[in-house]
Design an enzyme around this catalytic site. Structure first.
Site, mmCIF file in Angstrom:
data_model
loop_
_atom_site.group_PDB
_atom_site.id
_atom_site.type_symbol
_atom_site.label_atom_id
_atom_site.label_comp_id
_atom_site.label_asym_id
_atom_site.label_seq_id
_atom_site.Cartn_x
_atom_site.Cartn_y
_atom_site.Cartn_z
ATOM 1 N N SER A 45 -7.066 -0.530 58.255
ATOM 2 C CA SER A 45 -7.596 -1.410 59.270
ATOM 3 C C SER A 45 -7.446 -0.648 60.577
ATOM 4 O O SER A 45 -6.581 0.487 60.391
ATOM 5 C CB SER A 45 -6.888 -2.774 59.429
ATOM 6 O OG SER A 45 -5.227 -2.715 59.229
ATOM 7 N N ILE A 46 -7.783 -1.292 61.588
ATOM 8 C CA ILE A 46 -7.588 -0.284 62.782
ATOM 9 C C ILE A 46 -6.330 -1.005 63.444
ATOM 10 O O ILE A 46 -5.773 -1.808 63.770
ATOM 11 C CB ILE A 46 -8.910 -0.925 63.705
ATOM 12 C CG1 ILE A 46 -10.215 -0.714 63.082
ATOM 13 C CG2 ILE A 46 -8.703 -0.454 65.082
ATOM 14 C CD1 ILE A 46 -11.498 -1.260 63.717
ATOM 15 N N GLU A 58 -6.347 -19.459 64.528
ATOM 16 C CA GLU A 58 -4.988 -19.907 63.896
ATOM 17 C C GLU A 58 -4.465 -20.895 64.941
ATOM 18 O O GLU A 58 -4.747 -20.695 66.229
ATOM 19 C CB GLU A 58 -3.984 -18.782 64.008
ATOM 20 C CG GLU A 58 -4.218 -17.672 62.873
ATOM 21 C CD GLU A 58 -3.185 -16.649 63.011
ATOM 22 O OE1 GLU A 58 -3.508 -15.701 62.082
ATOM 23 O OE2 GLU A 58 -2.486 -16.677 63.663
ATOM 24 N N GLU A 116 -6.162 -9.583 66.209
ATOM 25 C CA GLU A 116 -5.076 -9.361 67.406
ATOM 26 C C GLU A 116 -4.556 -7.743 67.355
ATOM 27 O O GLU A 116 -3.533 -7.376 67.504
ATOM 28 C CB GLU A 116 -3.741 -9.983 66.765
ATOM 29 C CG GLU A 116 -3.794 -11.336 66.603
ATOM 30 C CD GLU A 116 -2.686 -12.217 66.591
ATOM 31 O OE1 GLU A 116 -1.356 -11.603 66.678
ATOM 32 O OE2 GLU A 116 -2.609 -13.725 66.671
#
Length: 540
Positions: free
Chosen positions: A127-128, A264, A164
């Protein structure tokens, strides 16, 4: 508290599967800043629960992929779906899936229960990363493989390209790479002629919230997010619409041009009352927000769970389950019909690069395996396939130090300036080969005393350049310095004379070359049931 054993779970599953007459769920579509059921045009509000055990996806990278895919576990789905239905759940969020596994049973059970899925495209090791962001072939292949696996399910609501990732002013550079992932995932879905599936981003509630929301929404809309997820925990205990700043956030998003929802929510500062549910699905917020996803189903060390899973694999309701259940049962969000809704909001203006925002809206290039293969085939000096990770690191440190020449311009990304080497999306070995080749020719031209300019402690070798006909246009667009813009779309596969290569070596990105510890500042200077579950939706 109540336990659910295997017998009751099996009975619940039988009830679910007995509804063979239940039609395929109505896909959710986007119009303006709202979600709608595609066929009947009813506005869709997310009444969701986060659903994944032992997982944290927050813009960091873990070295392993030891996670449990919740959609590849029919036993757990059978156990949990009846409980999710008790919570009026119409959406779950999952944070990582394994595209090589079979998801038909869980997705079918969820569909029969009228439950949609929004999922993140990354996984812990792929993932980044906010600290060294990049958008390369490995990530592209991971993201598109998830798309390929899940696009066939009508109860797939959409994908998150990141969660995030940028969470402070000093890592907002990473947003350029996430937005590139949004752009390329959307383009891939269109290229494959899949049904329209939204691609969004989920952010936390920090000081860069406005710039983040604007950045992902601004500019050409083929590059922008289709929906915005907001992870927000500001309503705690006996809070209120104003004390929690929900009123401020609602005003901020009142002009947003795509759907926004709480990806969330659910503060655990005691007492955990979930009174924000009434506000989120009430008349002040539903004109702006499309619902939210409570965090989370499983009880873990962070104490956010609604349910505890015992050693016997039974699910036991926690007190928060009943508290949330009573709150969500009391809401009936009111919406508009798709036919009568005429969107008026426009995309936001892109934020300016300044002391708190570092990402320019010019995005990194699309990963293109064919281009990378063509580039390597056209070099004279290349890295050996056997090169170790340590040697990759050390060689990058040497070659990309400006005092050793301009070797890395074609492979270096600079998100703040919006300038990217054409080969900055290739894998580490390919990029290192480019830098080696640049050094090789510089040495031959300016330091004839160097009799082994393509040695690098035995980690490089020479070859005869070969440029296949189908490579010529690509390499020409990249330019001799590797700083041009390649407009040809990736084919997804390599070809003779330009075969794609892979590498296990990871590499840094952002305003740096693909390596491990060469400082960012140095390189910046260098480079300058739409029925039961949906029944609570009321048309105006």
């Amino acid at each position: 508290m109540m336990g659910f054993g295997l017998a009751s779970k099996a009975l619940a599953a039988a009830v679910l599967y007995a509804s063979a007459a239940i039609a395929d769920v109505d896909p959710i579509v986007i119009k303006g800043s709202k979600f709608f059921y595609k066929t009947n045009g009813t506005e869709f509000f997310i009444q969701g629960v986060a659903y994944q055990q032992d997982f944290s996806s927050n813009g960091t990278i873990s070295g392993t992929n030891n996670y449990k895919d919740p959609l590849a576990d029919p036993t757990s789905c059978t156990r949990d779906i009846p409980l999710l239905q008790q919570l009026k759940t119409n959406t779950i969020r999952v944070y990582a899936v394994d595209p090589t596994k079979d998801h038909d049973q869980c997705m079918s059970m969820l569909q029969d229960a009228g439950i949609y899925v929004v999922m993140d495209l990354g996984e812990p090791a792929t993932s980044i990363n906010r600290d060294s962001p990049e958008w390369d072939l490995t990530l592209y292949n991971r993201y598109t493989s998830v798309v390929d696996t899940f696009q066939k399910y009508n109860n797939l609501l959409g994908f998150f390209a990141g969660n995030e990732v940028s969470n402070a002013p000093n890592n907002t550079i990473a947003s350029a790479f996430v937005k590139a992932a949004v752009r390329d995932t959307k383009a891939y879905i269109a290229q494959k002629k899949y049904r329209t599936i939204g691609v969004g981003y989920a952010t936390n509630d920090d000081d860069t919230r406005t710039e983040l929301a604007d950045y992902f929404n601004c500019g050409p809309q083929q590059n922008a997010i289709d929906f915005w997820g907001y992870n927000i925990y500001s309503w705690c205990g006996h809070s209120s619409y104003t004390s929690s700043k929900y009123d401020v956030r609602t005003e901020e998003f009142s002009t947003y041009s795509v759907p926004a929802f709480f990806a969330e929510y659910g503060c655990i500062t005691p007492p955990r009352l979930f009174t924000e549910v009434g506000a989120l699905f009430g008349s002040k917020m539903t004109p702006v927000w499309s619902g939210g996803i409570v965090y989370m189903y499983f009880e873990e060390a962070n104490n956010y769970g609604l349910v505890t899973i015992g050693s016997d694999n039974k699910a036991t309701k926690r007190p928060d389950f009943s508290t949330y259940s009573s709150q969500i049962a009391s809401v009936t969000p009111s919406g508009v019909s798709m036919g009568s809704y005429n969107p008026t909001n426009s995309p936001q203006a892109c934020p300016s690069v300044n002391g708190t925002w570092e990402a320019e809206d010019t995005l990194p290039p699309t990963p293109n395996a064919q281009l990378c293969g063509c580039m390597v085939a056209n070099l004279t000096c290349v890295a050996k396939p056997s090169i170790s990770d340590d040697a990759v690191e050390a060689t990058f440190n040497y070659l990309c130090d400006p005092k050793h020449g301009d070797n890395c311009g074609g492979i270096t990304p600079n998100a703040t300036l919006g300038k990217y080497g054409a080969y900055s999306m290739c894998n580490a070995t390919e990029r290192l080969s480019w830098a080696m080749n640049e050094f090789y020719f510089n040495e031959k031209a300016h330091n004839p005393a160097d009799t082994q300019p393509c040695n690098f402690n035995g980690n490089a070798t020479t070859q005869t350049p070969k440029l296949a006909n189908n490579c010529k246009a690509l390499v020409s667009q990249a330019g001799a310095a590797g700083t041009g813009t390649v407009t040809s779309a990736p084919t997804g596969t390599g070809s003779a004379g330009g075969a794609a290569t892979t590498s296990k070596k990871s590499a840094a990105g952002a305003n740096t070359v693909p390596k491990f510890d060469f400082g960012l500042l140095q390189l910046a200077i260098y480079v300058v049931t739409a029925g039961l579950v949906g029944a609570g939706m009321v048309l105006l």
